[in-house]
Scaffold this motif. Sequence first.
Motif, PDB file in Angstrom:
ATOM      1  N   ARG A  98       0.859  -1.180   0.000  1.00 51.83           N
ATOM      2  CA  ARG A  98       0.000   0.000   0.000  1.00 51.83           C
ATOM      3  C   ARG A  98       0.896   1.231   0.000  1.00 51.83           C
ATOM      4  NH1 ARG A  98      -5.239   0.712   1.897  1.00 51.83           N
ATOM      5  NH2 ARG A  98      -5.579  -0.632   0.136  1.00 51.83           N
ATOM      6  N   VAL A  99       0.587   2.143  -0.910  1.00 54.70           N
ATOM      7  CA  VAL A  99       1.341   3.400  -0.955  1.00 54.70           C
ATOM      8  C   VAL A  99       0.524   4.477  -0.244  1.00 54.70           C
ATOM      9  CG1 VAL A  99       2.295   5.196  -2.462  1.00 54.70           C
ATOM     10  CG2 VAL A  99       2.435   2.797  -3.158  1.00 54.70           C
ATOM     11  N   LEU A 100       1.160   5.202   0.650  1.00 55.09           N
ATOM     12  CA  LEU A 100       0.504   6.312   1.343  1.00 55.09           C
ATOM     13  C   LEU A 100       1.157   7.610   0.889  1.00 55.09           C
ATOM     14  CD1 LEU A 100       0.376   4.662   4.889  1.00 55.09           C
ATOM     15  CD2 LEU A 100      -1.463   4.768   3.190  1.00 55.09           C
ATOM     16  N   GLU A 101       0.338   8.553   0.469  1.00 57.26           N
ATOM     17  CA  GLU A 101       0.876   9.779  -0.144  1.00 57.26           C
ATOM     18  C   GLU A 101       0.120  11.001   0.394  1.00 57.26           C
ATOM     19  OE1 GLU A 101       3.240  11.022  -2.459  1.00 57.26           O
ATOM     20  OE2 GLU A 101       2.176  12.882  -2.024  1.00 57.26           O
ATOM     21  N   ALA A 102       0.875  12.021   0.777  1.00 57.87           N
ATOM     22  CA  ALA A 102       0.258  13.230   1.335  1.00 57.87           C
ATOM     23  C   ALA A 102      -0.487  14.048   0.267  1.00 57.87           C
ATOM     24  CB  ALA A 102       1.329  14.092   2.003  1.00 57.87           C
ATOM     25  N   GLY A 103       0.038  14.047  -0.959  1.00 58.24           N
ATOM     26  CA  GLY A 103      -0.578  14.848  -2.020  1.00 58.24           C
ATOM     27  C   GLY A 103      -1.845  14.193  -2.569  1.00 58.24           C
ATOM     28  N   LYS A 104      -2.473  14.927  -3.514  1.00 62.47           N
ATOM     29  CA  LYS A 104      -3.702  14.375  -4.109  1.00 62.47           C
ATOM     30  C   LYS A 104      -3.407  13.500  -5.312  1.00 62.47           C
ATOM     31  CE  LYS A 104      -6.871  18.043  -2.830  1.00 62.47           C
ATOM     32  NZ  LYS A 104      -7.501  19.280  -3.251  1.00 62.47           N
ATOM     33  N   GLY A 105      -2.140  13.448  -5.703  1.00 65.60           N
ATOM     34  CA  GLY A 105      -1.816  12.665  -6.896  1.00 65.60           C
ATOM     35  C   GLY A 105      -0.376  12.178  -6.855  1.00 65.60           C
ATOM     36  N   VAL A 106       0.008  11.478  -7.909  1.00 61.72           N
ATOM     37  CA  VAL A 106       1.371  10.945  -7.986  1.00 61.72           C
ATOM     38  C   VAL A 106       2.337  12.044  -8.447  1.00 61.72           C
ATOM     39  CG1 VAL A 106       0.568   8.600  -8.509  1.00 61.72           C
ATOM     40  CG2 VAL A 106       1.082  10.190 -10.399  1.00 61.72           C
ATOM     41  N   GLY A 107       3.628  11.762  -8.395  1.00 60.67           N
ATOM     42  CA  GLY A 107       4.608  12.676  -8.993  1.00 60.67           C
ATOM     43  C   GLY A 107       5.630  13.233  -8.019  1.00 60.67           C
ATOM     44  N   GLY A 108       5.324  13.173  -6.706  1.00 63.69           N
ATOM     45  CA  GLY A 108       6.315  13.604  -5.714  1.00 63.69           C
ATOM     46  C   GLY A 108       6.784  15.029  -5.954  1.00 63.69           C
ATOM     47  N   THR A 109       8.075  15.188  -6.119  1.00 63.36           N
ATOM     48  CA  THR A 109       8.646  16.540  -6.266  1.00 63.36           C
ATOM     49  C   THR A 109       7.972  17.305  -7.403  1.00 63.36           C
ATOM     50  OG1 THR A 109      10.747  17.705  -6.187  1.00 63.36           O
ATOM     51  CG2 THR A 109      10.588  15.994  -7.835  1.00 63.36           C
ATOM     52  N   TRP A 110       7.567  16.568  -8.435  1.00 60.57           N
ATOM     53  CA  TRP A 110       6.957  17.225  -9.602  1.00 60.57           C
ATOM     54  C   TRP A 110       5.473  17.510  -9.385  1.00 60.57           C
ATOM     55  CZ3 TRP A 110      10.688  19.205 -12.137  1.00 60.57           C
ATOM     56  CH2 TRP A 110      11.923  18.558 -12.132  1.00 60.57           C
ATOM     57  N   TYR A 111       4.943  16.966  -8.323  1.00 60.74           N
ATOM     58  CA  TYR A 111       3.577  17.280  -7.914  1.00 60.74           C
ATOM     59  C   TYR A 111       3.561  18.610  -7.142  1.00 60.74           C
ATOM     60  CZ  TYR A 111      -0.788  17.032  -5.297  1.00 60.74           C
ATOM     61  OH  TYR A 111      -2.013  17.324  -4.744  1.00 60.74           O
ATOM     62  N   TRP A 112       4.591  18.816  -6.303  1.00 60.55           N
ATOM     63  CA  TRP A 112       4.599  19.986  -5.415  1.00 60.55           C
ATOM     64  C   TRP A 112       5.271  21.207  -6.029  1.00 60.55           C
ATOM     65  CZ3 TRP A 112       1.502  19.312  -1.431  1.00 60.55           C
ATOM     66  CH2 TRP A 112       1.312  18.025  -0.929  1.00 60.55           C
ATOM     67  N   ASN A 113       6.342  20.987  -6.791  1.00 62.80           N
ATOM     68  CA  ASN A 113       7.154  22.119  -7.278  1.00 62.80           C
ATOM     69  C   ASN A 113       6.598  22.670  -8.590  1.00 62.80           C
ATOM     70  OD1 ASN A 113      10.003  22.485  -5.671  1.00 62.80           O
ATOM     71  ND2 ASN A 113       9.103  20.459  -5.441  1.00 62.80           N
ATOM     72  N   ARG A 114       5.540  23.473  -8.490  1.00 63.29           N
ATOM     73  CA  ARG A 114       4.866  23.949  -9.701  1.00 63.29           C
ATOM     74  C   ARG A 114       5.178  25.415  -9.992  1.00 63.29           C
ATOM     75  NH1 ARG A 114      -0.503  20.627 -10.268  1.00 63.29           N
ATOM     76  NH2 ARG A 114       0.017  18.851  -8.945  1.00 63.29           N
ATOM     77  N   GLU A 159      10.766  18.441 -25.090  1.00 55.40           N
ATOM     78  CA  GLU A 159      11.801  19.467 -24.944  1.00 55.40           C
ATOM     79  C   GLU A 159      13.080  18.828 -24.411  1.00 55.40           C
ATOM     80  OE1 GLU A 159      10.793  23.257 -23.099  1.00 55.40           O
ATOM     81  OE2 GLU A 159       8.688  22.686 -23.179  1.00 55.40           O
ATOM     82  N   ARG A 160      14.184  19.484 -24.691  1.00 54.25           N
ATOM     83  CA  ARG A 160      15.471  18.965 -24.206  1.00 54.25           C
ATOM     84  C   ARG A 160      15.432  18.793 -22.684  1.00 54.25           C
ATOM     85  NH1 ARG A 160      21.395  21.998 -24.550  1.00 54.25           N
ATOM     86  NH2 ARG A 160      22.535  20.339 -23.489  1.00 54.25           N
ATOM     87  N   TYR A 161      14.965  19.831 -21.982  1.00 51.62           N
ATOM     88  CA  TYR A 161      14.760  19.743 -20.536  1.00 51.62           C
ATOM     89  C   TYR A 161      13.253  19.813 -20.299  1.00 51.62           C
ATOM     90  CZ  TYR A 161      19.748  20.739 -20.163  1.00 51.62           C
ATOM     91  OH  TYR A 161      21.112  20.679 -20.276  1.00 51.62           O
ATOM     92  N   ALA A 162      12.695  18.750 -19.774  1.00 57.52           N
ATOM     93  CA  ALA A 162      11.230  18.694 -19.651  1.00 57.52           C
ATOM     94  C   ALA A 162      10.729  19.665 -18.588  1.00 57.52           C
ATOM     95  CB  ALA A 162      10.798  17.275 -19.290  1.00 57.52           C
ATOM     96  N   THR A 163       9.578  20.256 -18.873  1.00 60.86           N
ATOM     97  CA  THR A 163       8.945  21.149 -17.895  1.00 60.86           C
ATOM     98  C   THR A 163       8.275  20.306 -16.808  1.00 60.86           C
ATOM     99  OG1 THR A 163       6.875  21.084 -19.101  1.00 60.86           O
ATOM    100  CG2 THR A 163       8.386  22.897 -19.645  1.00 60.86           C
ATOM    101  N   GLN A 164       8.005  20.963 -15.680  1.00 60.94           N
ATOM    102  CA  GLN A 164       7.290  20.273 -14.585  1.00 60.94           C
ATOM    103  C   GLN A 164       5.953  19.688 -15.080  1.00 60.94           C
ATOM    104  OE1 GLN A 164       4.393  21.966 -13.157  1.00 60.94           O
ATOM    105  NE2 GLN A 164       3.921  20.158 -11.940  1.00 60.94           N
ATOM    106  N   PRO A 165       5.124  20.446 -15.850  1.00 60.81           N
ATOM    107  CA  PRO A 165       3.851  19.842 -16.267  1.00 60.81           C
ATOM    108  C   PRO A 165       4.053  18.580 -17.127  1.00 60.81           C
ATOM    109  CG  PRO A 165       3.793  22.228 -16.584  1.00 60.81           C
ATOM    110  CD  PRO A 165       5.202  21.878 -16.223  1.00 60.81           C
ATOM    111  N   GLU A 166       5.086  18.606 -17.973  1.00 58.16           N
ATOM    112  CA  GLU A 166       5.316  17.429 -18.822  1.00 58.16           C
ATOM    113  C   GLU A 166       5.768  16.227 -17.979  1.00 58.16           C
ATOM    114  OE1 GLU A 166       8.228  17.713 -22.124  1.00 58.16           O
ATOM    115  OE2 GLU A 166       6.811  16.503 -23.258  1.00 58.16           O
ATOM    116  N   ILE A 167       6.624  16.481 -16.988  1.00 58.34           N
ATOM    117  CA  ILE A 167       7.089  15.363 -16.142  1.00 58.34           C
ATOM    118  C   ILE A 167       5.930  14.821 -15.312  1.00 58.34           C
ATOM    119  CG2 ILE A 167       8.752  14.625 -14.374  1.00 58.34           C
ATOM    120  CD1 ILE A 167      10.568  16.941 -15.314  1.00 58.34           C
TER     121      ILE A 167
END
Length: 530
Positions: free
Chosen positions: A31-47, A76-84
């Motif tokens: 079972r995975v427990l996650e504080a956010g509303k979705g997956v992605g970790g750092t890419w979920y929070w750092n918007r 893109e060469r360096y992916a944006t947060q929304p793409e990741i």
Amino acid sequence: MKIDFDAVIIGAGFGGMYMLHRLRGEGFSARVLEAGKGVGGTWYWNRYPGARCDVESVQYSYQFSKELEQEWEWTERYATQPEILRYANHVADRYDLRRDMRFETLVTRATFDDTNNVWTVETDKGDRLVARYVITAMGCLSSPNTPKIEGLADFKGPTYHTGNWPHEGVDFTGKTVGVIGTGSSAIQSIPIMAQQAKHLTVFQRTANYTIPAHNRKLDPAYVKQVKAAYPEMRRRAKTKPAGIDFDMPTQAAADTPEAERNAKFQERWDYGGLGFMASFTDLLLNDDSNKAAADFVKSKIREIVKDPVTAEVLTPRNIIGCKRLCVDSGYWETFNRPNVTLVDIRDEPIERITPTGVRAKGKDFDVDCLVLATGFDAMTGALLKVDIRGRGGVALRDRWNEGPKTYLGLTVVGFPNLFMITGPGSPSVLTNMLPSIEQHVDFITDCLVALRAKGVTAIEAVDAAQEEWIGHVGSVADITLRSTCSSWYVGANIPGKPRVFMPYIGGLPRYIERCEAVVAEGYSGFALTS
Ligand code: NAP
């Protein structure tokens, strides 16, 4: 003893997602427990505006599935947060991960039961889950640091932290904005905020080095070529210290004539990105070589920034690459804009935040909004927010009061059946995180499979092995210039945090070799209990 799950995984970022996938594949319940509303970790929070990865997108991706690798298109060469984040969600959909995840659920406590060799995991929702194993996948840079600046709570306007940015975004159009901090997050967001804001005031304590990203849309023909040769690229990457496939230097700057040296720096500068530090073999080993690289970048600042006083303030005084190198798109150019002011707070810290702005250097800078780009309590912050209790009720917080001690960055003496993905003492933040995560997850999965086959109910690092590993982590850190400055690598950004160089700087290949040896020796350095 009733067990709810073989494993509880804390965090649904790239570590937690792949961990779940692997455990399911081996027939374990998890079972995975996650504080956010979705997956992605750092890419979920750092918007925050401009957030993107500084490892090239075709390399910052999972490699466990050839199909996944082939079907996903980086643009893109360096992916944006929304793409990741889209990529993370695609992976969650593709492998139907969410059915074993619980979101908006914060783990508050995890307690080891010595008698039954199980963990009880408690959450803010009132859950109490019993599991044989706890696997933390909470990220290395996931506990935002809000500095204790007097008056912060009295500020009347909105305050945003780059590490916990509003999901609906922030429109700075027509606003006066104050930004505190000039690390990677600030360096990425300042150029974009400056384009929107009426006026942007940047409060800089330490000037930083940054290399242009030269980001661009990816040519589909190039992507096709990468995909055709992915196995070779991934194999080459695993032989490089950072787990990133880029050209490694063969020559020391110290042995290279100045003109040739500068031509190489220019070549790497024009290519862009973190590979600048791989111009020569000795940039983090030799003071003079480091100075040559730093001088090259300083000359670029003077070239780009028109006002000599501003250029001087923006010029770093520490060694290059000691703090984490930044990668930018138009950072220094931004200080040529008439709507941007730089305030040097190196020698005089911010006095206080007032209801209407920032008081520094005896002057009030009124702003409508404040942005804290003040980083994270790195590597240990997220782990220690959870009250983790090992054998005999000992708290991890107490065990680590002089700094984190681990065996391989994966386990801790006194905390059986607890595994950390990219914990302190592992290469993690000094590498491409995705291959490092995959290596840890594969190690943990193989280990649990082996323990199941042997009927083992508890695995715990032994003291001598942990001490030897920590000694090794410290001694390799001491060889490089990287351990010499006040960076988050050593916990210097958090008042009172013990000063220990936390990640393993020996490089990913050496680390993988060591983990493989541990497995080949039947999990040497661990005590196994049936
Ligand atoms: P950071 O590098 O720790 O930068 C924080 C900034 O805030 C520093 O300039 C720091 O100054 C300043 N600061 C902290 N407390 C302050 C105070 N009380 N008063 C004034 N200034 C203060 O944090 P970050 O920019 O969020 O980056 C952290 C790490 O995350 C990066 O190093 C990188 O590894 C990762 N990251 C990666 C990317 C990417 O992939 N491109 C993007 C963002 C972040 P001092 O330097 O003087 O402490």
